[in-house]
Scaffold this active site. Sequence first.
Site, PDB file in Angstrom:
ATOM      1  N   HIS A 193       1.024  -1.314   0.023  1.00 31.80           N
ATOM      2  CA  HIS A 193       0.178   0.042  -0.084  1.00 31.80           C
ATOM      3  C   HIS A 193       1.003   1.294   0.086  1.00 31.80           C
ATOM      4  CE1 HIS A 193       0.615   0.913   4.369  1.00 31.80           C
ATOM      5  NE2 HIS A 193       0.528  -0.495   4.557  1.00 31.80           N
ATOM      6  N   CYS A 209       3.343  -4.925   6.798  1.00 33.52           N
ATOM      7  CA  CYS A 209       2.887  -4.728   5.441  1.00 33.52           C
ATOM      8  C   CYS A 209       3.869  -3.949   4.771  1.00 33.52           C
ATOM      9  CB  CYS A 209       1.547  -3.889   5.508  1.00 33.52           C
ATOM     10  SG  CYS A 209      -0.005  -4.461   5.848  1.00 33.52           S
TER      11      CYS A 209
END
Length: 321
Positions: A193, A209
């Site tokens: 992301h 992440c």
Amino acid sequence: MFSRASRVASCLSLATLLLAGHSAALELPLPPEGEDVVGEIQVIKAKYEDTFAALGETYDLGYSELVAANPGVDPWLPGEGTDVILPTRFILPPGPREGVVINLAEFRLYYYPPGKSVVHTYPLGIGREGWGSPVGSTRITAMTPNPAWYPPKSIREEHAAEGDPLPTVVPPGPNNPLGPFKMNLAMSGYLIHGSNKKFGIGMRVSHGCFRMLNHNVLELSRMVGVGTPVRIIDEPYKFGVSDGKVYLEAHAPLESEEKGMTVMDKHAIVINTLLKRDETAGKLNLDWEVVRDVVAGEDGLPIQIAEQHTTVASSEEAPVF
């Protein structure tokens, strides 16, 4: 033993001198089959207002790799006219050249578009200690522009304990930690992301992440899709061939702080890795002094350690560290 200055000088024989502020996306032509080195090291003259964080955003580089390539240079105030090395030459990660490949140890993502002889590469923020990013093979399962963020309970509890409570949902917008795009992975809970913070790309900052610069994640989102394979590796030492020369690129192992690794431990990993590579161990007379220097430097610059056509060196000739 070669000094770091002489190693860098050798690299810079291929360097391109650029003007600071000129942005160049890292889309690089793939080398011929059997070769592994792409790109060229660049050197810029810093401006007064430059910082490594800003230069990283301009040149698609992470903060840590700029620091490693420029020891002794102040990352927050390099100084007007200071030479700054941009480590934009890479040894491609080992394994198939397909889909997305993430190498945790170098905080970097590689993408091989199908049917094209190029590779795109971007810096990443990865999981910090205690929230390590995973290793393994997976795939992209969902693509979401302008995502909302639903903080997991574990993260809400962590923030609450630090006196920084989080809402149950953060709507899309400039304050959203996921930035303008997210890609879900088949590994439950893990994403690629964007971010609402420019600082942290190329560092261990996330909850596991993979965090990208916003312009990078948007560019990547236009090339990949649901089903794109993603292979996550942790390779601090990469070996590659270019024009009959063998190169070593060394990064600080992620586990070195956690396990108290010494330079001798790191040397042993490199030697064991080399001796497991049939195409290398049986054909090379390695310059072990250069290998030691590269491993100790951990500057992320590909350095020549052997010629492919040299006399065979037996494993007994490898020094004991």
